[in-house]
Design a protein around this motif. Structure first.
Motif, PDB file in Angstrom:
ATOM      1  N   GLU A  25       0.801  -1.202   0.000  1.00 41.52           N
ATOM      2  CA  GLU A  25       0.000   0.000   0.000  1.00 41.52           C
ATOM      3  C   GLU A  25       0.848   1.272   0.000  1.00 41.52           C
ATOM      4  OE1 GLU A  25      -2.807  -0.206   3.201  1.00 41.52           O
ATOM      5  OE2 GLU A  25      -3.540  -2.147   2.556  1.00 41.52           O
ATOM      6  N   ALA A  26       2.144   1.124   0.119  1.00 46.95           N
ATOM      7  CA  ALA A  26       3.025   2.290   0.137  1.00 46.95           C
ATOM      8  C   ALA A  26       3.007   2.957  -1.237  1.00 46.95           C
ATOM      9  CB  ALA A  26       4.447   1.869   0.499  1.00 46.95           C
ATOM     10  N   PRO A  27       3.074   4.276  -1.267  1.00 47.01           N
ATOM     11  CA  PRO A  27       3.085   4.979  -2.561  1.00 47.01           C
ATOM     12  C   PRO A  27       4.430   4.816  -3.257  1.00 47.01           C
ATOM     13  CG  PRO A  27       3.354   6.536  -0.766  1.00 47.01           C
ATOM     14  CD  PRO A  27       3.093   5.196  -0.130  1.00 47.01           C
ATOM     15  N   ASN A  64      16.837   1.966  -1.753  1.00 44.29           N
ATOM     16  CA  ASN A  64      15.680   1.292  -1.160  1.00 44.29           C
ATOM     17  C   ASN A  64      15.579   1.535   0.342  1.00 44.29           C
ATOM     18  OD1 ASN A  64      14.306   0.244  -3.373  1.00 44.29           O
ATOM     19  ND2 ASN A  64      15.655  -1.518  -3.491  1.00 44.29           N
ATOM     20  N   ASP A  65      16.701   1.600   1.018  1.00 45.66           N
ATOM     21  CA  ASP A  65      16.682   1.921   2.451  1.00 45.66           C
ATOM     22  C   ASP A  65      16.100   3.308   2.680  1.00 45.66           C
ATOM     23  OD1 ASP A  65      17.806  -0.522   3.078  1.00 45.66           O
ATOM     24  OD2 ASP A  65      19.826   0.276   3.409  1.00 45.66           O
ATOM     25  N   GLU A  66      16.521   4.262   1.857  1.00 48.04           N
ATOM     26  CA  GLU A  66      16.016   5.631   1.993  1.00 48.04           C
ATOM     27  C   GLU A  66      14.527   5.718   1.652  1.00 48.04           C
ATOM     28  OE1 GLU A  66      17.786   8.178   3.307  1.00 48.04           O
ATOM     29  OE2 GLU A  66      19.355   6.692   3.608  1.00 48.04           O
ATOM     30  N   GLY A  71       8.695   5.809   3.682  1.00 47.31           N
ATOM     31  CA  GLY A  71       7.360   5.235   3.495  1.00 47.31           C
ATOM     32  C   GLY A  71       6.984   4.957   2.056  1.00 47.31           C
ATOM     33  N   PHE A  72       7.981   4.878   1.169  1.00 46.94           N
ATOM     34  CA  PHE A  72       7.716   4.603  -0.236  1.00 46.94           C
ATOM     35  C   PHE A  72       8.041   3.159  -0.573  1.00 46.94           C
ATOM     36  CE2 PHE A  72       8.461   9.206  -0.238  1.00 46.94           C
ATOM     37  CZ  PHE A  72       7.349   9.630  -0.949  1.00 46.94           C
TER      38      PHE A  72
END
Length: 80
Positions: A25-27, A64-66, A71-72
């Motif tokens: 569900e993350a944008p 990807n960590d960032e 929240g993405f």
């Protein structure tokens, strides 16, 4: 006893399922944001003396960590 055992078995399964649902569900991050994180991670890679062979994976994991911290959704590839 059987109910307690069943609860112990099901708890991790339900936890993983819930985490997966939240991740889906993350944008998605904008291309500009991904590019900014890519450039930042490339700079960090230079500071950390990352070899060319390891550079792409390092930057992908860093981006990807960032993204995850903000929240993405994670990405599967970065353009270096």
């Amino acid at each position: 006893m059987n109910k307690a055992l069943l609860a112990l078995i099901m708890a991790p399964i339900l936890s993983v399922s819930a985490s997966y649902a939240v991740a889906n569900e993350a944008p998605e991050a904008s291309a500009e944001m991904i590019q900014e994180y890519t450039e930042m991670c490339l700079n960090w890679a230079k500071d950390d003396d990352i070899s060319n062979d390891e550079l792409k994976l390092y930057v992908l994991n860093c981006v990807n960590d960032e993204l995850e911290a903000e929240g993405f959704k994670k990405v599967t590839d970065v353009k270096i």
